[in-house]
Design an enzyme around this catalytic site. Structure first.
Site, PDB file in Angstrom:
ATOM      1  N   LEU A  17       0.827  -1.214   0.000  1.00 36.05           N
ATOM      2  CA  LEU A  17       0.000   0.000   0.000  1.00 36.05           C
ATOM      3  C   LEU A  17       0.859   1.261   0.000  1.00 36.05           C
ATOM      4  O   LEU A  17       0.504   2.275  -0.614  1.00 36.05           O
ATOM      5  CB  LEU A  17      -0.925   0.001   1.227  1.00 36.05           C
ATOM      6  N   ASP A  36      11.747   2.738   5.211  1.00 34.91           N
ATOM      7  CA  ASP A  36      11.383   1.309   5.226  1.00 34.91           C
ATOM      8  C   ASP A  36      12.600   0.488   5.617  1.00 34.91           C
ATOM      9  O   ASP A  36      13.736   0.880   5.322  1.00 34.91           O
ATOM     10  CB  ASP A  36      10.882   0.900   3.816  1.00 34.91           C
ATOM     11  N   TYR A 166      -2.397  -8.347  16.239  1.00 32.03           N
ATOM     12  CA  TYR A 166      -2.515  -7.361  15.159  1.00 32.03           C
ATOM     13  C   TYR A 166      -3.693  -6.406  15.411  1.00 32.03           C
ATOM     14  O   TYR A 166      -3.542  -5.177  15.318  1.00 32.03           O
ATOM     15  CB  TYR A 166      -2.693  -8.099  13.823  1.00 32.03           C
ATOM     16  N   PHE A 199      -6.503  -6.183   1.316  1.00 32.88           N
ATOM     17  CA  PHE A 199      -6.006  -5.692   0.037  1.00 32.88           C
ATOM     18  C   PHE A 199      -4.924  -6.636  -0.490  1.00 32.88           C
ATOM     19  O   PHE A 199      -4.230  -7.282   0.302  1.00 32.88           O
ATOM     20  CB  PHE A 199      -5.439  -4.262   0.195  1.00 32.88           C
TER      21      PHE A 199
HETATM   22  N1  LIG Z   1      -2.869  -5.517   2.948  1.00 31.24           N
HETATM   23  C1  LIG Z   1      -3.949  -5.483   3.693  1.00 31.24           C
HETATM   24  O1  LIG Z   1      -4.924  -6.226   3.469  1.00 31.24           O
HETATM   25  C2  LIG Z   1      -4.066  -4.527   4.862  1.00 31.24           C
HETATM   26  C3  LIG Z   1      -5.311  -4.402   5.490  1.00 31.24           C
HETATM   27  C4  LIG Z   1      -5.439  -3.531   6.551  1.00 31.24           C
HETATM   28  C5  LIG Z   1      -4.360  -2.780   6.968  1.00 31.24           C
HETATM   29  N2  LIG Z   1      -3.150  -2.942   6.330  1.00 31.24           N
HETATM   30  C6  LIG Z   1      -2.031  -2.140   6.822  1.00 31.24           C
HETATM   31  O2  LIG Z   1      -1.510  -1.399   5.746  1.00 31.24           O
HETATM   32  C7  LIG Z   1      -0.120  -1.158   5.962  1.00 31.24           C
HETATM   33  C8  LIG Z   1       0.650  -1.589   4.727  1.00 31.24           C
HETATM   34  O3  LIG Z   1       0.551  -2.991   4.595  1.00 31.24           O
HETATM   35  P1  LIG Z   1       0.852  -3.761   3.236  1.00 31.24           P
HETATM   36  O4  LIG Z   1      -0.279  -4.660   2.993  1.00 31.24           O
HETATM   37  O5  LIG Z   1       1.253  -2.787   2.197  1.00 31.24           O
HETATM   38  O6  LIG Z   1       2.060  -4.673   3.710  1.00 31.24           O
HETATM   39  P2  LIG Z   1       3.529  -4.902   3.067  1.00 31.24           P
HETATM   40  O7  LIG Z   1       4.060  -6.054   3.843  1.00 31.24           O
HETATM   41  O8  LIG Z   1       3.448  -4.991   1.601  1.00 31.24           O
HETATM   42  O9  LIG Z   1       4.307  -3.566   3.456  1.00 31.24           O
HETATM   43  C9  LIG Z   1       4.684  -3.280   4.766  1.00 31.24           C
HETATM   44  C10 LIG Z   1       6.010  -2.536   4.711  1.00 31.24           C
HETATM   45  O10 LIG Z   1       6.350  -2.180   6.059  1.00 31.24           O
HETATM   46  C11 LIG Z   1       7.747  -2.340   6.194  1.00 31.24           C
HETATM   47  N3  LIG Z   1       8.101  -2.548   7.601  1.00 31.24           N
HETATM   48  C12 LIG Z   1       7.697  -3.535   8.434  1.00 31.24           C
HETATM   49  N4  LIG Z   1       8.290  -3.408   9.630  1.00 31.24           N
HETATM   50  C13 LIG Z   1       9.071  -2.299   9.570  1.00 31.24           C
HETATM   51  C14 LIG Z   1       9.926  -1.649  10.489  1.00 31.24           C
HETATM   52  N5  LIG Z   1      10.105  -2.120  11.738  1.00 31.24           N
HETATM   53  N6  LIG Z   1      10.585  -0.538  10.081  1.00 31.24           N
HETATM   54  C15 LIG Z   1      10.414  -0.051   8.818  1.00 31.24           C
HETATM   55  N7  LIG Z   1       9.620  -0.634   7.905  1.00 31.24           N
HETATM   56  C16 LIG Z   1       8.948  -1.752   8.278  1.00 31.24           C
HETATM   57  C17 LIG Z   1       8.070  -3.584   5.368  1.00 31.24           C
HETATM   58  O11 LIG Z   1       9.452  -3.661   5.036  1.00 31.24           O
HETATM   59  C18 LIG Z   1       7.166  -3.385   4.162  1.00 31.24           C
HETATM   60  O12 LIG Z   1       7.825  -2.709   3.116  1.00 31.24           O
HETATM   61  C19 LIG Z   1       0.253  -1.942   7.235  1.00 31.24           C
HETATM   62  O13 LIG Z   1       0.210  -1.073   8.336  1.00 31.24           O
HETATM   63  C20 LIG Z   1      -0.863  -2.960   7.340  1.00 31.24           C
HETATM   64  O14 LIG Z   1      -1.053  -3.389   8.657  1.00 31.24           O
HETATM   65  C21 LIG Z   1      -2.974  -3.781   5.282  1.00 31.24           C
END
Ligand SMILES: NC(=O)c1ccc[n+]([C@@H]2O[C@H](COP(=O)([O-])OP(=O)(O)OC[C@H]3O[C@@H](n4cnc5c(N)ncnc54)[C@H](O)[C@@H]3O)[C@@H](O)[C@H]2O)c1
Length: 258
Positions: A17, A36, A166, A199
């Site tokens: 995202l 990141d 979570y 997503f």
């Molecule tokens: N994908 C979904 O369905 C969904 C739904 C609800 C909420 N979210 C939230 O959206 C956000 C993005 O999620 P996503 O689906 O793109 O996941 P993703 O795993 O594709 O991206 C998450 C990113 O966070 C980075 N990250 C994790 N821990 C870290 C740290 N300690 N320091 C720096 N960077 C760190 C990772 O390297 C990664 O690039 C998150 O907060 C997730 O909880 C996602």
């Protein structure tokens, strides 16, 4: 606020995202700073768009206050004024090396809760607070007196009472939005939350099939969300000054019941 010509910090910007958000806002004329852990992904984006539009800040662990400060200092040095942050980093759960407790270690342990909360909740506040400390010293960006915006990513798991550890970490993010919007309003800084349903990103790639089937009944459209749909929402939130202190569910009507 105008997107074009402004600079936004995007945590978690190397994937999913966050990456989609960078593609959207840079396409609309903004500059972006990727914060990141994933140094390689951040570097690729910077090479694709050019360092004058997207700055990679190396491998940054957002749970480490000093690393966040260093990355933000690089951002200010590179772009000058910062207009806001879209805080997208996160983890779906603890790493396998941190065990749970009870039968088959299946129940959430304190160490698991701490690992997830440090990243998904406390580090969200850390980034937001440090970005605001920079923004509040800058001149307003427009006649309305708007100085900046913080967008935080919660989750329907947090709002619907699902999935420890979570869910509680995302409920905590939702809980930050209104109090911080009120605290930072005198400086013309908005705070908004987005709570996505599921997503299609690397985070959900390994979602068990039974989870997917639990999500589909009684919703429209009957599919997971696309990162571009999330990014369009970020863009709307940035541009619309009346969006402040609230959390937008972006979930096709899904309510989690497990
Ligand atoms: N994908 C979904 O369905 C969904 C739904 C609800 C909420 N979210 C939230 O959206 C956000 C993005 O999620 P996503 O689906 O793109 O996941 P993703 O795993 O594709 O991206 C998450 C990113 O966070 C980075 N990250 C994790 N821990 C870290 C740290 N300690 N320091 C720096 N960077 C760190 C990772 O390297 C990664 O690039 C998150 O907060 C997730 O909880 C996602």
């Amino acid at each position: 606020m105008k997107i074009s010509g402004n600079t936004f910090i995007v945590t978690g910007g190397a994937s999913g995202l966050g990456e989609s958000t960078i593609r959207k806002i840079v396409g609309q004329g903004a500059n972006a700073v990727v914060i990141d852990l994933n140094e390689e992904g951040a570097k690729k984006l910077s090479e694709e768009f050019g360092e004058d539009r997207v700055l990679a800040t190396g491998s940054v662990n957002v749970t480490d206050e000093a690393q966040v400060e260093k990355a933000l200092a690089l951002a200010v040095e590179h772009f000058g004024t910062i207009a806001g942050a879209i805080i997208c980093h996160g983890v779906a759960g603890a790493v396998p090396s941190i065990p749970g407790f009870g039968p088959n270690n299946a129940l959430t342990s304190f160490q698991q809760m701490k690992f997830v909360s440090d990243i998904n909740y406390l580090a969200v506040f850390c980034v937001a607070q440090k970005v605001v400390e920079i923004i509040m010293k800058q001149e307003p960006l427009n006649e309305e007196g708007e100085r900046g915006i913080i967008v935080m990513v919660s989750s329907v798991a947090g709002l619907d009472g699902s999935t420890s550890a979570y869910g509680p970490s995302k409920a905590a993010v939702a809980g930050l939005v209104l109090p911080l919007a009120r605290e930072w309003a005198p400086f013309g800084i908005r705070v908004a939350g987005i709570a996505p349903g599921y997503f299609v990103t690397p985070m959900t790639t390994n979602l068990p099939e039974e989870y997917q089937s639990m999500l589909i009944p009684n919703v429209f459209p009957k599919r997971l969300g696309l990162p571009a749909e999330f990014a369009n929402t970020v863009s709307y939130v940035l541009e619309n000054v009346m969006v402040n202190g609230s959390i937008l569910r972006l979930d096709a009507g899904v309510r989690l019941t497990y």
